[in-house]
Design a protein around this motif. Structure first.
Motif, PDB file in Angstrom:
ATOM      1  N   GLU A   1       0.848  -1.124   0.177  1.00 41.07           N
ATOM      2  CA  GLU A   1      -0.017  -0.179  -0.041  1.00 41.07           C
ATOM      3  C   GLU A   1       1.059   1.197   0.123  1.00 41.07           C
ATOM      4  O   GLU A   1       0.558   2.224  -0.678  1.00 41.07           O
ATOM      5  N   LEU A   2       1.793   1.245   1.018  1.00 39.98           N
ATOM      6  CA  LEU A   2       2.586   2.745   1.051  1.00 39.98           C
ATOM      7  C   LEU A   2       3.494   2.930  -0.144  1.00 39.98           C
ATOM      8  O   LEU A   2       3.633   4.005  -0.582  1.00 39.98           O
ATOM      9  N   THR A   3       4.014   1.568  -0.714  1.00 43.29           N
ATOM     10  CA  THR A   3       5.001   1.783  -1.836  1.00 43.29           C
ATOM     11  C   THR A   3       4.324   2.475  -2.950  1.00 43.29           C
ATOM     12  O   THR A   3       4.957   3.191  -3.907  1.00 43.29           O
ATOM     13  N   ILE A   4       3.295   2.093  -3.330  1.00 47.80           N
ATOM     14  CA  ILE A   4       2.529   2.424  -4.460  1.00 47.80           C
ATOM     15  C   ILE A   4       1.974   3.927  -4.336  1.00 47.80           C
ATOM     16  O   ILE A   4       1.594   4.497  -5.426  1.00 47.80           O
ATOM     17  N   HIS A   5       1.966   4.459  -3.075  1.00 44.22           N
ATOM     18  CA  HIS A   5       1.327   5.671  -3.039  1.00 44.22           C
ATOM     19  C   HIS A   5       2.287   6.866  -2.472  1.00 44.22           C
ATOM     20  O   HIS A   5       1.937   7.797  -2.758  1.00 44.22           O
ATOM     21  N   LEU A   6       3.300   6.436  -2.323  1.00 44.14           N
ATOM     22  CA  LEU A   6       4.611   7.504  -1.634  1.00 44.14           C
ATOM     23  C   LEU A   6       5.808   7.354  -2.454  1.00 44.14           C
ATOM     24  O   LEU A   6       6.149   6.377  -3.142  1.00 44.14           O
ATOM     25  N   PRO A   7       6.610   8.534  -2.356  1.00 43.30           N
ATOM     26  CA  PRO A   7       7.891   8.533  -3.344  1.00 43.30           C
ATOM     27  C   PRO A   7       8.846   7.892  -2.546  1.00 43.30           C
ATOM     28  O   PRO A   7       8.744   7.488  -1.028  1.00 43.30           O
ATOM     29  N   PHE A   8       9.746   7.220  -3.250  1.00 48.09           N
ATOM     30  CA  PHE A   8      11.117   6.531  -2.734  1.00 48.09           C
ATOM     31  C   PHE A   8      11.315   7.129  -1.190  1.00 48.09           C
ATOM     32  O   PHE A   8      11.568   6.372  -0.295  1.00 48.09           O
ATOM     33  N   ARG A   9      11.586   8.444  -0.972  1.00 49.65           N
ATOM     34  CA  ARG A   9      12.133   9.065   0.155  1.00 49.65           C
ATOM     35  C   ARG A   9      11.255   8.667   1.303  1.00 49.65           C
ATOM     36  O   ARG A   9      11.920   8.625   2.371  1.00 49.65           O
ATOM     37  N   GLN A  10      10.023   8.587   1.130  1.00 51.46           N
ATOM     38  CA  GLN A  10       9.090   8.378   2.489  1.00 51.46           C
ATOM     39  C   GLN A  10       8.847   6.714   2.551  1.00 51.46           C
ATOM     40  O   GLN A  10       8.391   6.657   3.733  1.00 51.46           O
ATOM     41  N   TRP A  11       9.509   5.979   1.880  1.00 52.16           N
ATOM     42  CA  TRP A  11       9.392   4.639   1.964  1.00 52.16           C
ATOM     43  C   TRP A  11       9.530   4.073   3.404  1.00 52.16           C
ATOM     44  O   TRP A  11       8.954   3.249   4.116  1.00 52.16           O
TER      45      TRP A  11
ATOM     46  N   ILE B   1      -6.411  -4.765 -10.374  1.00 50.51           N
ATOM     47  CA  ILE B   1      -7.517  -5.589 -10.286  1.00 50.51           C
ATOM     48  C   ILE B   1      -8.350  -5.026  -9.390  1.00 50.51           C
ATOM     49  O   ILE B   1      -9.751  -5.062  -9.702  1.00 50.51           O
ATOM     50  N   ASP B   2      -8.168  -4.756  -8.182  1.00 47.07           N
ATOM     51  CA  ASP B   2      -9.231  -4.066  -7.329  1.00 47.07           C
ATOM     52  C   ASP B   2      -8.607  -2.900  -6.365  1.00 47.07           C
ATOM     53  O   ASP B   2      -7.767  -3.101  -5.462  1.00 47.07           O
ATOM     54  N   PRO B   3      -8.630  -1.667  -6.873  1.00 46.67           N
ATOM     55  CA  PRO B   3      -8.144  -0.426  -6.323  1.00 46.67           C
ATOM     56  C   PRO B   3      -8.306  -0.572  -4.649  1.00 46.67           C
ATOM     57  O   PRO B   3      -7.383   0.113  -3.819  1.00 46.67           O
ATOM     58  N   THR B   4      -9.350  -1.076  -4.280  1.00 47.31           N
ATOM     59  CA  THR B   4      -9.561  -1.016  -2.761  1.00 47.31           C
ATOM     60  C   THR B   4      -8.724  -1.677  -1.883  1.00 47.31           C
ATOM     61  O   THR B   4      -8.419  -1.425  -0.700  1.00 47.31           O
ATOM     62  N   TRP B   5      -8.080  -2.892  -2.290  1.00 44.99           N
ATOM     63  CA  TRP B   5      -7.112  -3.663  -1.534  1.00 44.99           C
ATOM     64  C   TRP B   5      -6.104  -2.772  -1.093  1.00 44.99           C
ATOM     65  O   TRP B   5      -5.599  -3.257  -0.107  1.00 44.99           O
ATOM     66  N   PHE B   6      -5.378  -1.716  -1.910  1.00 43.96           N
ATOM     67  CA  PHE B   6      -4.356  -1.110  -1.461  1.00 43.96           C
ATOM     68  C   PHE B   6      -4.502   0.463  -1.416  1.00 43.96           C
ATOM     69  O   PHE B   6      -3.742   1.292  -1.687  1.00 43.96           O
ATOM     70  N   ALA B   7      -5.917   0.766  -1.018  1.00 46.41           N
ATOM     71  CA  ALA B   7      -6.051   2.378  -0.874  1.00 46.41           C
ATOM     72  C   ALA B   7      -5.368   2.766   0.277  1.00 46.41           C
ATOM     73  O   ALA B   7      -5.123   1.953   1.335  1.00 46.41           O
TER      74      ALA B   7
END
Lengths: 756, 553
Positions: free
Chosen positions: A219-229, A259-265
């Protein structure tokens, strides 16, 4: 392969003869002539085939009449004679009188280090000959009847495991090419079915468990930039694995959201437990397992066991793929350990193929996926260093520089998003401090290592500060892997030195590395010492030492000590994770998978009739485990000691692991000794004729002592005996040596080639 | 006590002459088929390592399936546990607390009564009548365990089949294939039913017929009928076979002692089963529960039989008629609604003439009579087995409101014939592949999708190639070559079908949104395709088997 098979019945049929020779060594010819009267139908074995010098006769005659009985049974018997010849100089008797497939992972370890005292040996050969006599009358004169005559004999000694039976069956049906796809299909099916159960932290809100951690990283890797991981909301499952895990999570997250955006919102998906997301998460584990771990295991059976029949390779594959501890943690509890282990295994495979640079990259990937791979680092590092030493100054330093450059570049690429062109220098500290959490405690939960076990009597954390403990654990860990690391380096250096001596005579057509057989033991010793002594160890980390141990099990015969110990440790390791698995709701899977694996590899601790007190120890351990399970179900823990059962679990498991660590060191020394000794012998006494070799071998069969020269001669005889012509010498030598990097026997055989 | 010599002698006899009538008398005199303590112990020590492997591995695997998807049948059986445990026998067939009323014959009710006793000690809530849809771990583990344990009856039966077989190595494969049949895995261990147990009784009965103990065979079949009445599909073959080969001498004279003993045995079984309800005067109520003739021709998901093809043809004709406004076609308005929904209820055809239960009955009987005449003329064991399969097959093909699970009635006896020759084997392959695939829609959850596909594939690869190697013959003439190619293509087509079924939800979500909204029937498309495609294979296999039986044997 036909050629090889065709040699084997002679080998097997002459085994009783070898046994008799040992009893009455002076009258070898007479015994030879009396031999066929011992119930051997003469139409199969005419005495005229025998009167030759015994050791040569053992393997040389390949007449057409004998092709008749070749077909099915052979590799097993072939192994048996090999044991007969090689066991005599070592200590403990075989655990079971009849051995089926006897070689351990490397020919070095089996040919020279498997153990049997003379008495055990006699028992062994007697039962073997009786087995043979049992076989013979039924076998008839046509080849096809032999396989049919076998089952009763097998049922009688009950040596075969289901895996072996299945492999034999599928080969007999002529469906060899289906074997690997079927193994993959069934093992994936079992993995998936374990995944039908619950996972770590299912239905336990607020923090959940490892499953949620992995999902949260996606969830966090697809929504945040590298620096914040490595800095985002650390208390809620902040990312604390190296970058490759983060990249993989990112990939899984991207595909999953498609497949389903809610899984990793972001944020709203925390603790999501829909069936769809669970299936997707489980599928990612199975996918990466299929992508990394399973190919590396298949490659392992092909590289490290390439001198075995494909049947044996299939058995080894089954042994490795159904290892219960890994299945339960990855597919039940939910983690991606198989990726980390798979990369390390791939590195080992590539080392065996001589692809050191590629292997080093794979190991960096393994480290970059999960920092637990660091447990292997001393062994891998010292192996590569030893390889450099082995190659001599010029080639060695060239390899060293290449390795250093490639490794550094791989690390830089892995950490690139946190390095200067893309980020200021201090930002690299975030991943590093997350990956190595010295701020946490000495151990978490109850883990079967030295600290937790000794904590019961000696409260470390009260007595010593955290910094002191960190240092103490570091020193102890280093001491723990010191012997195997120095062993590797020493033997690398020694081989390098003897290489220089013998450089003129050997035509070096890229020989495999002789120190390779040391590697599994070094990996085991190093990872086990980390597990026992290092800081911040989880109970799941036992998977790391289990990998090299299971590799050793996969190559050893069911009656060997390696096999017995390996399976025991595997079972105890699963047992040591019982508190964790029980918490995850995987009790049923725990029993089912463990039983399945033990049955599959044909392990039954009750089956072996214990001879000495030592053999009762596994039984005592199993009894203790069993009692603990029973007590735990029947009696709730007393209020004063709520942790009594996990603590008892630790107390049962820790000694087993500690013993394994010591055993790995001991075996490392033994194997290293064999390598070193042989190198010396080969330089000092090159045997010049088969007759000389035969006479020496007879001495060595008598079983007094064992020095390097005798061993060298023996291996030379073995190599020579396998075939008469020069090409077959080469082939025979290759048969037992090539794949496992055991170069000495090969060189010995090439020394023999001239007289022929 | 006398069972072991019986079976041993029987096995020898079997080798000498399959279905030899003379031997039957001796065996029958020599005693009972009933498992005694000694025979159980003998059975235990008689299990070879291979059989242990299969048992242990499959049990471990089935245990892993405990948490998998469960259909409403799970709750049905839990409710029956509750009914039989907490109500007096007189209320069993009257209770309507749950919608899942007891609709199996009395032996199954007794069986549930027995199972409910340990259930009560494990968790009293399991047998609480009002605790509907109870799904705690205890009830799941308990009910799933009972399925595994009762399936040992099947294991024992197929195990005995190996002993005394003319070709033990082949029978071994067939026995293992039956014990590990994907149909049982899907229907019993995931979907939840007790088919393994009951097919175990059926196989035991067939085994007795093979071993010449026909009285026992008839007795066991009567017992089976009182466990689940769907086995009536097979009853005509049993009736004719036992009458011809047991009650009549080869010359055609009646053997009164045989006839009376068989009749008494069967009547005794039915008395034990139905007696209590007869005394209480509940027989009509019981029968109304067992035979609810209120359902439609097809199930919600059309069982892949002849009617599925007819229904599909009707829909196609309807489309054609609507498209081109064909003159002279009477379109039934209610049929348009019925077929497009495909839900439970009476299927009404839009174009074709409607089918009444009596029609299906007549067609079924007509086909069965043909096979039974053949059986009457050649009352051997092999002939009996084929006729038995065909009886079940006919009922499956033309029966009223057939369930897709009933295909097991065909596949199980057919498996025993698989290794006869290439013709039988090919029929078996077609029927098994199509039949097992037709069971796939029982499980629609994504997690179980992989299980059913992977398991069936593994089973097929382990079972079919070894038998094929043994019996393979080249097709003899051009028509056979073409047929062979077509059949292979048909089997390969299942891969495409499975891909389509998997991809359809994604596909429909993006592309077919509009169409789905308009007609509301597109979700039914994968099911319909599955049903029709499987029906094609099963109808063809039925024709094949009929021709083989009527021409060859």
């Amino acid at each position: 392969m036909d050629e090889i098979y065709s040699m084997m019945p002679q080998a097997s049929s002459s085994s009783p003869r070898a046994a008799r020779l040992r009893k009455t060594p002076t009258t070898s010819r007479d015994t030879l002539h009396t031999f066929p009267e011992r119930g051997q139908p003469p139409r199969l074995k005419t005495p005229t085939l025998f009167p030759r010098s015994p050791s040569i006769g053992i393997r040389s005659n390949t007449s057409d009449t004998d092709h008749s009985e070749i077909i099915a049974p052979i590799p097993r018997k072939h192994m048996t004679i090999q044991r007969n010849e090689s066991q005599h100089w070592l200590g403990s008797p075989p655990l079971s009188p009849v051995s089926t497939v006897s070689r351990a992972l490397s020919p070095a370890s089996s040919t020279f280090l498997d153990t049997a005292n003379p008495r055990g040996l006699r028992r062994h050969t007697q039962s073997f000959s009786s087995l043979l006599e049992h076989d013979k009358p039924a076998s008839g004169s046509i080849a096809s009847s032999v396989p049919r005559a076998r089952p009763p004999a097998e049922n009688k000694n009950e040596e075969t495991s289901p895996a072996r039976r299945w492999a034999r069956w599928i080969h007999k049906q002529g469906l060899k090419q289906l074997a690997i796809p079927l193994i993959l299909l069934v093992s994936t099916l079992v993995r998936w079915c374990i995944g039908l159960g619950s996972y770590s932290g299912q239905g336990t809100p607020i923090m959940f468990g490892d499953y949620e951690a992995q999902r949260h990283w996606m969830e966090l890797t697809i929504h945040l930039p590298f620096r914040q991981w490595y800095t985002y909301d650390l208390p809620y499952w902040g990312l604390d694995y190296p970058p490759l895990t983060a990249y993989v999570s990112w990939l899984c997250g991207i595909v999953g959201s498609w497949i389903d955006p809610t899984w990793f919102a972001l944020y709203t998906s925390r603790g999501i437990e829909t069936p769809g997301s669970k299936v997707y998460m489980r599928a990612t584990v199975v996918f990466f397992d299929l992508l990394v771990y399973i190919p590396s295991v298949i490659l392992f059976t092909h590289t490290w066991q390439s001198n075995r029949s494909s049947r044996t390779q299939h058995v080894a594959l089954l042994t490795l793929l159904f290892q219960p501890a890994l299945l339960l943690i990855d597919f039940g509890h939910f983690q991606y350990n198989s990726v980390m282990l798979g990369f390390t295994l791939l590195a080992i495979d590539l080392f065996a193929k001589g692809q050191d640079v590629l292997g080093a990259i794979c190991f960096v990937l393994s480290l970059g996926f999960k920092q637990m791979a660091l447990y292997y680092a001393p062994a891998i590092g010292s192996y590569l260093l030893a390889k450099c030493l082995c190659l001599g100054f010029v080639e060695g330093s060239r390899l060293f520089i290449r390795l250093a450059i490639v490794t550094s570049i791989s690390f830089v690429i892995l950490f690139l998003p946190w390095l200067p062109p893309f980020a200021p220098i201090p930002s690299i500290l975030a991943p590093i401090s997350r990956i190595f959490p010295f701020a946490r405690g000495l151990f978490e939960d109850k883990v079967a290592n030295f600290w937790c076990a000794s904590n019961i009597v000696f409260k470390w954390r009260l007595w010593l500060s955290r910094d002191t403990l960190v240092k103490l654990s570091a020193v102890l860990t280093a001491l723990g892997f010191f012997p195997s690391v120095t062993g590797l380096l020493y033997h690398g250096y020694q081989v390098g030195a003897s290489e220089k001596l013998s450089k003129k005579e050997t035509s070096s057509n890229a020989p495999p590395v002789p120190i390779l057989p040391l590697l599994p033991y070094a990996l085991l010793a190093s990872s086990m010492s980390f597990f026992l002594f290092s800081f911040q160890v989880h109970e799941k980390t036992i998977l790391v030492p289990l990998l090299p141990l299971t590799l050793l099990v996969s190559g050893s015969s069911p009656s060997s000590f390696t096999f017995q110990l390996g399976v025991l440790v595997n079972n105890v390791a699963v047992f040591s994770m019982w508190p964790l698995l029980q918490r995850d709701g995987l009790a049923l899977q725990y029993f089912a998978v463990t039983l399945l694996w033990n049955r599959l590899i044909g392990y039954n601790p009750l089956k072996y009739k214990p001879g000495t007190l030592v053999h009762y120890i596994p039984l005592v351990i199993y009894a203790a485990c069993f009692t603990l399970h029973v007590l735990e179900t029947l009696i709730p823990p007393p209020a004063r000691l709520p942790d009594i059962y996990p603590v008892l679990n630790v107390l049962i498991s820790t000694p087993v692991f500690a013993f394994t660590w010591l055993w790995a060191i001991k075996r490392g020394i033994e194997v290293g000794w064999a390598i070193g000794g042989l190198g010396h012998a080969q330089a000092s006494s090159p045997s010049s004729s088969s007759a000389l070799a035969a006479s020496r071998s007879k001495q060595s069969v008598d079983g007094q002592g064992a020095n390097g020269s005798e061993r060298a001669v023996k291996s030379a005889v073995e190599a020579a005996g396998l075939g008469l012509g020069a090409p077959s010498v080469d082939r025979a030598a290759g048969l037992r040596t090539r794949s496992l990097g055991y170069a000495q026997a090969r060189r010995a055989s090439s020394a023999l080639r001239d007289p022929f | 006590m006398a069972s072991s010599p019986t079976s041993r002698r029987a096995s020898k006899e079997d080798k000498q002459a399959q279905g030899d009538e003379q031997n039957a008398k001796k065996v029958e005199k020599s005693g009972s088929f009933w498992p005694t303590w000694q025979s159980v112990r003998e059975l235990w020590s008689d299990i070879s390592p291979f059989e242990w492997d299969v048992l242990v591995a499959s049990t471990c695997f089935k245990v892993l399936l405990f948490p998998s998807y469960r259909s409403t049948d799970f709750e049905v059986h839990r409710n029956w546990l509750a009914i039989t445990h907490s109500l007096p026998i007189s209320r069993w067939y009257y209770d309507t607390t749950s919608e899942w009323t007891l609709d199996y014959p009395p032996f199954f009710a007794y069986f549930e009564k027995v199972l409910s006793i340990p259930a009560y000690f494990i968790d009293p809530k399991i047998v609480d009548l009002n605790n509907l849809n109870y799904d705690s771990w205890s009830v799941i583990a308990y009910q799933r365990t009972t399925v595994i344990l009762t399936e040992l009856v099947l294991g024992a039966a197929v195990h005995r089949f190996i002993r005394g077989s003319t070709d033990p190595s082949m029978q071994k494969i067939i026995s293992a294939s039956l014990f590990l049949h994907p149909g049982f895995l899907i229907v019993d261990h995931i979907h939840f039913q007790y088919n393994g147990f009951m097919f175990g009784i059926l196989l035991w009965s067939i085994l007795m017929a093979r071993n010449g103990n026909k009285l026992a065979s008839g007795f066991l079949f009567a017992v089976l009928l009182n466990f689940k009445h769907i086995y009536m599909y097979l009853a005509p073959a049993y009736f004719i076979y036992l009458l011809r080969s047991f009650c009549l001498s080869p010359s055609g004279a009646l053997l009164p002692s045989h006839f009376l003993s068989l009749a008494n045995a069967v009547i005794l079984v039915f008395l034990v089963s139905l007696g209590p309800f007869l005394l209480m005067g509940q027989l009509p109520q019981l029968l109304s529960r067992l035979f609810p003739f209120t359902r439609g021709l097809n199930h919600a998901y059309w069982a892949p039989n002849a009617w599925a093809l007819v229904t599909a043809a009707d829909r196609v004709l309807l489309k054609v008629a609507q498209q081109f406004h064909v003159e002279g076609l009477q379109i039934n308005a209610s049929g348009v609604a019925s077929t497009s929904r495909g839900l439970v209820g009476d299927t009404v055809f839009a174009v074709l003439p409607n089918i009444k239960p009596i029609h299906t009955f007549i067609v079924t009987i007509a086909f069965q009579v043909v096979y039974l005449i053949k059986l009457w003329r050649t009352p051997t064991y092999k002939s009996f087995l084929t006729a038995l399969t065909l009886c079940g097959y006919t009922s499956f093909m033309f029966g009223w409101h057939v369930h897709e699970k009933a295909i097991l009635l065909v596949l199980v006896p057919l498996s025993l014939l698989a290794a006869e020759n290439q013709a039988f084997f090919r029929t078996f392959t077609l029927a098994s592949v199509a039949g097992v695939f037709s069971l796939f829609p029982l499980m629609f959850t994504p997690a179980e999708t992989f299980v059913k596909v992977a398991y069936s594939l593994a089973w097929a690869f382990l079972v079919l190639p070894p038998i094929s190697k043994r019996v393979y013959e080249f097709p003899r003439s051009l028509p056979f070559v073409i047929l062979d190619t077509l059949e292979r293509a048909y089997i390969a087509g299942f891969a495409l079908l499975q891909l389509f079924v998997l991809a359809f939800p994604l596909f429909s979500r993006t592309k077919l949104q509009g169409i789905e909204d308009e007609k509301g029937g597109m979700a039914f498309l994968p099911l319909m395709l599955t049903s029709v495609y499987c029906a094609v294979g099963l109808v063809w296999a039925f024709v094949r088997l009929s021709v083989i039986y009527l021409r060859q044997m």
